[in-house]
Write an enzyme that holds these catalytic residues in place. Structure first.
Site, PDB file in Angstrom:
ATOM      1  N   THR A  13      34.616  24.666  73.298  1.00  0.00           N
ATOM      2  CA  THR A  13      33.663  25.090  74.214  1.00  0.00           C
ATOM      3  C   THR A  13      32.934  26.156  73.821  1.00  0.00           C
ATOM      4  OG1 THR A  13      35.084  24.113  75.936  1.00  0.00           O
ATOM      5  CG2 THR A  13      33.870  26.034  76.519  1.00  0.00           C
ATOM      6  N   THR A  83      39.568  25.428  72.472  1.00  0.00           N
ATOM      7  CA  THR A  83      40.894  25.937  72.941  1.00  0.00           C
ATOM      8  C   THR A  83      42.111  24.926  73.200  1.00  0.00           C
ATOM      9  OG1 THR A  83      40.423  26.004  75.342  1.00  0.00           O
ATOM     10  CG2 THR A  83      39.786  27.783  74.026  1.00  0.00           C
ATOM     11  N   ASP A  84      41.870  23.742  73.412  1.00  0.00           N
ATOM     12  CA  ASP A  84      42.891  22.503  73.686  1.00  0.00           C
ATOM     13  C   ASP A  84      43.677  22.490  72.684  1.00  0.00           C
ATOM     14  OD1 ASP A  84      41.106  21.868  75.767  1.00  0.00           O
ATOM     15  OD2 ASP A  84      40.626  19.873  74.969  1.00  0.00           O
TER      16      ASP A  84
HETATM   17  N1  ASP Z   1      37.527  20.847  75.404  1.00  0.00           N
HETATM   18  C1  ASP Z   1      37.288  22.024  74.891  1.00  0.00           C
HETATM   19  C2  ASP Z   1      37.785  21.841  73.189  1.00  0.00           C
HETATM   20  O1  ASP Z   1      37.044  21.635  72.427  1.00  0.00           O
HETATM   21  C3  ASP Z   1      37.834  22.924  75.348  1.00  0.00           C
HETATM   22  C4  ASP Z   1      37.805  24.418  75.197  1.00  0.00           C
HETATM   23  O2  ASP Z   1      37.367  24.738  73.845  1.00  0.00           O
HETATM   24  O3  ASP Z   1      38.199  25.500  75.738  1.00  0.00           O
HETATM   25  O4  ASP Z   1      39.052  22.175  73.135  1.00  0.00           O
END
Ligand code: ASP
Length: 321
Positions: A13, A83-84
């Site tokens: 993200t 963050t995932d």
């Molecule tokens: N879907 C995103 C990711 O690539 C979520 C994020 O980065 O917060 O993990």
């Protein structure tokens, strides 16, 4: 001599800006959007390694990152990513990183096109931590929302909140306040420094979650072809009584680690005695995960197996967590 930090972009993200919701920004674009970064006087080497969602990162990506980190002669490293999977990638880096320089993983909960995007502030805080002498020898850290978390304890505990990252057993190691890194506690031990396994492919370590009313009949099939298994049990480490014979059979073949699906606290070893209790499972060959959650227990088991470590040493390693 001024501090020098290597910043490596992996995507997520934090690297997303367009309406298509895909990571596309380069690491240099991320850095250029951070107000106040130049004024820190910290020199940056900026590298793009991947531009993937966190969910699509794999062991090969992380192995390449570890090699990059090892080859860099810098004060510290910042990794930006989705963050995932930060709670897993950071712990894997913690297990593999054998240097004193901090490796700081960060990301963003709001993408760059949204009001209140948190990426720039997270990068600034992460760079300050990576450059800080206080962060040396702490291994891999996760910096989000001005909090500094130990990779072994941090979890993503909210789907969207800016404060999504928490460390249940003990809280953050420190904070970034008015641009100053403040470490308030240091972990008593760290299961780390094993380095990157030489050659071979990653062992297959599965994770099974205990759920209400599941009779466990699918366990033999799920465990087929695995080199190791982690069970996320109820509470302090419990499963339905019907699971015991299946898990005992799996544990005769491969290491099976018992963790808690609660995400905090410690797996018990000597409290309950019913069928499917922690005592029952341990007497049937399962190993208690201690304070490691199920996702991190899976990674520790995977790295130990990848290094060809035997059962006695695996038991000792989990005993230290
Ligand atoms: N879907 C995103 C990711 O690539 C979520 C994020 O980065 O917060 O993990």
């Amino acid at each position: 001599m001024s501090a020098r930090v290597l910043l490596v972009g992996l995507g997520g993200t934090i690297a997303t800006a367009a309406a298509d919701g895909m990571p596309s920004l380069t690491a240099q674009q991320l850095v250029s959007a951070v107000p106040g970064l130049d004024a820190t006087g910290i020199e940056l080497d900026v590298r793009d390694l991947r531009n993937l969602p966190g969910a699509s990162l794999g062991f090969d990506d992380l192995a390449e990152l570890v090699r990059l980190i090892r080859a860099a002669s810098v004060t510290g490293v910042v990794v930006t990513q989705g963050t995932d999977t930060i709670e897993e990638t950071a712990y894997l880096l913690d297990l593999l990183h054998d240097g004193a320089q901090p490796v700081v993983v960060t990301g963003a909960m709001r993408n760059a096109s949204l009001a209140g995007a948190d990426g720039p502030a997270n990068i600034l805080a992460a760079v300050r931590v990576a450059a800080s002498p206080q962060a040396r020898d702490l291994g891999c850290l996760v910096v989000m929302a001005d909090e500094i978390h130990a990779a072994a304890r941090v979890r993503k505990t909210h789907a969207t909140s800016l404060g999504a990252f928490t460390s249940a057993n003990g809280g953050p190691l420190g904070y970034v306040s008015e641009g100053t890194v403040r470490i308030v506690q240091r972990p008593v031990r760290r299961e780390a420094g094993r380095g990157l396994p030489e050659g071979g492919t990653a062992p297959r370590v599965g994770l099974i979650v205990a759920t209400l009313g599941d009779d466990g009949s699918s366990l033999p099939v799920l465990a087929e072809g695995l080199d190791g298994l982690v069970v996320a049990g109820f509470g302090v480490g419990h499963v339905p009584a019907t699971w015991v014979e299946h898990l005992a059979a799996v544990a005769r073949r491969i290491p099976v680690v018992l963790a808690s699906r609660t995400g905090a606290g410690f797996v018990a070893t000597a409290t309950y005695g019913f069928a499917g209790s922690e005592r029952d499972l341990i007497s049937n060959g399962l190993l208690a995960a201690g304070g490691l959650d199920a996702y991190k227990a899976r990674l520790l088991l995977l790295i130990l197996l990848w290094h060809g470590v035997g059962r006695a040493e695996i038991t000792e390693a989990f005993g230290r967590t």
